[in-house]
Design a protein around this motif. Structure first.
Motif, PDB file in Angstrom:
ATOM      1  N   HIS A  79      35.088  44.002  41.279  1.00 54.99           N
ATOM      2  CA  HIS A  79      34.902  43.551  42.662  1.00 54.99           C
ATOM      3  C   HIS A  79      35.589  42.212  42.935  1.00 54.99           C
ATOM      4  N   ASP A  81      38.133  41.581  44.620  1.00 58.26           N
ATOM      5  CA  ASP A  81      38.587  41.445  46.010  1.00 58.26           C
ATOM      6  C   ASP A  81      37.532  40.772  46.880  1.00 58.26           C
ATOM      7  N   ALA A  82      36.255  41.088  46.644  1.00 61.43           N
ATOM      8  CA  ALA A  82      35.178  40.485  47.440  1.00 61.43           C
ATOM      9  C   ALA A  82      35.114  38.981  47.203  1.00 61.43           C
ATOM     10  N   TYR A  83      35.303  38.565  45.962  1.00 62.11           N
ATOM     11  CA  TYR A  83      35.263  37.136  45.647  1.00 62.11           C
ATOM     12  C   TYR A  83      36.509  36.430  46.185  1.00 62.11           C
ATOM     13  N   ARG A  84      37.636  37.130  46.106  1.00 60.79           N
ATOM     14  CA  ARG A  84      38.893  36.539  46.580  1.00 60.79           C
ATOM     15  C   ARG A  84      38.822  36.254  48.082  1.00 60.79           C
ATOM     16  N   LYS A  85      38.173  37.114  48.835  1.00 65.08           N
ATOM     17  CA  LYS A  85      38.032  36.898  50.285  1.00 65.08           C
ATOM     18  C   LYS A  85      37.231  35.635  50.571  1.00 65.08           C
ATOM     19  N   GLU A  88      39.435  32.659  49.929  1.00 61.46           N
ATOM     20  CA  GLU A  88      40.375  32.481  51.033  1.00 61.46           C
ATOM     21  C   GLU A  88      39.683  31.858  52.244  1.00 61.46           C
TER      22      GLU A  88
END
Length: 290
Positions: A79, A81-85, A88
């Motif tokens: 997951h 991608d969830a942390y990367r958002k 950002e």
């Protein structure tokens, strides 16, 4: 009203010991008593230390203890991608900056400062970040990043605190100093914490906050060694617009010398105790559960 949601979230970087057993059993018991849900989460964001054999052992040990959990199990490595958002989002708000010093360079900076006088340390005893990366000119930051230099993304604590002024959490357990009830959060005690690194788009603090929210966790029951980390978690929750769960920090299981158990000692590993003839009932007795 939705049922309460509890979770146990080990890292597969070693075999579970008696301290893990106590926390897992306590969460499982509380979920059953409240007619709630019990989740298992695998916190495997560190690929250098986490191993499939340890993850398999977690499932085996918990099942042997008589613990069952909902499936599928959330594995943090799936997951990113969830942390990367979230990273950002913080970056867009101007709350992050990259620091480029290695751990050895940071240790040297701390030593230089401590030669002059005391240098502040976080609640775990680690020195606060001593570098000057926050004031590094933007062109120099970009040059280093484009050159492939490793870096950590740090939260600008002063700017974050300006956005989230008054923070607290509800403590149903007890802190190391007997704290209970409404506890004021003091994330500034941790300095400019790392939220992500070049090679890993998250950290423990960030991923645990996001996961608890996405999984609908209502009750976080964990050891007193994480009590003051809740200050950082409350800050991140406020910045992300996340409603906080209720917290309950429990006593730690210690060795004969009074030290918190570690995965590095096999004397208290559940697999070793099981091999020596211990039963799940014995484990409950050893950790002080009926």
């Amino acid at each position: 009203m939705s049922p309460p949601v509890f979770r146990f979230a080990p890292s597969p970087n070693g075999y579970l010991h008696l301290g893990h057993a106590f926390s897992a059993l306590l969460n499982f018991d509380l979920a059953r008593e409240a007619k709630g849900r019990f989740l298992l989460r695998i916190e495997d964001i560190d690929p250098t230390r986490c191993r499939p054999k340890f993850e398999s052992a977690i499932y085996e040990d918990l099942a042997w203890l008589g613990i069952s959990w909902e499936t599928p199990v959330r594995r943090q490595s799936e997951h990113f991608d969830a942390y990367r958002k979230a990273v950002e989002q913080f970056a867009a708000q101007g709350l992050l900056y990259p620091s480029f010093e290695s751990r050895a360079e940071i240790a040297l900076l701390v030593a230089e400062r401590e030669a002059v006088g005391p240098w502040p340390r976080d609640p775990d005893g680690a020195p606060l970040y001593p570098g000057a990366a926050k004031s590094l000119p933007e062109p120099e930051r970009q040059r280093l990043i484009e050159a492939g230099a490793p870096y950590a993304l740090r939260l600008d604590m002063a700017a974050a605190r300006e956005r989230a002024k008054h923070l607290s959490w509800t403590e149903q357990g007890e802190g190391p100093g007997g704290e209970h009830g409404t506890v004021p959060a003091r994330p500034e005690a941790w300095g400019d914490v790392v939220l992500a690194r070049k090679e890993t788009p998250t950290s423990y603090h960030l991923s645990v906050v996001i996961d608890d929210d996405l999984q609908g966790v209502t009750d976080v029951v964990r050891g007193q060694d994480l009590f003051w980390s809740t200050s950082v978690h409350r800050l991140l929750q406020a910045l992300l617009g996340i409603a906080p769960p209720t917290y309950r920090h429990h006593r730690l299981i210690c060795d004969s010398a009074g030290q918190k158990l570690s995965k590095s000692t096999t004397a208290t590993a559940l697999r070793e105790l099981r091999a020596g003839g211990a039963t799940p009932v014995d484990i409950r007795r050893l950790v002080g559960l009926s």
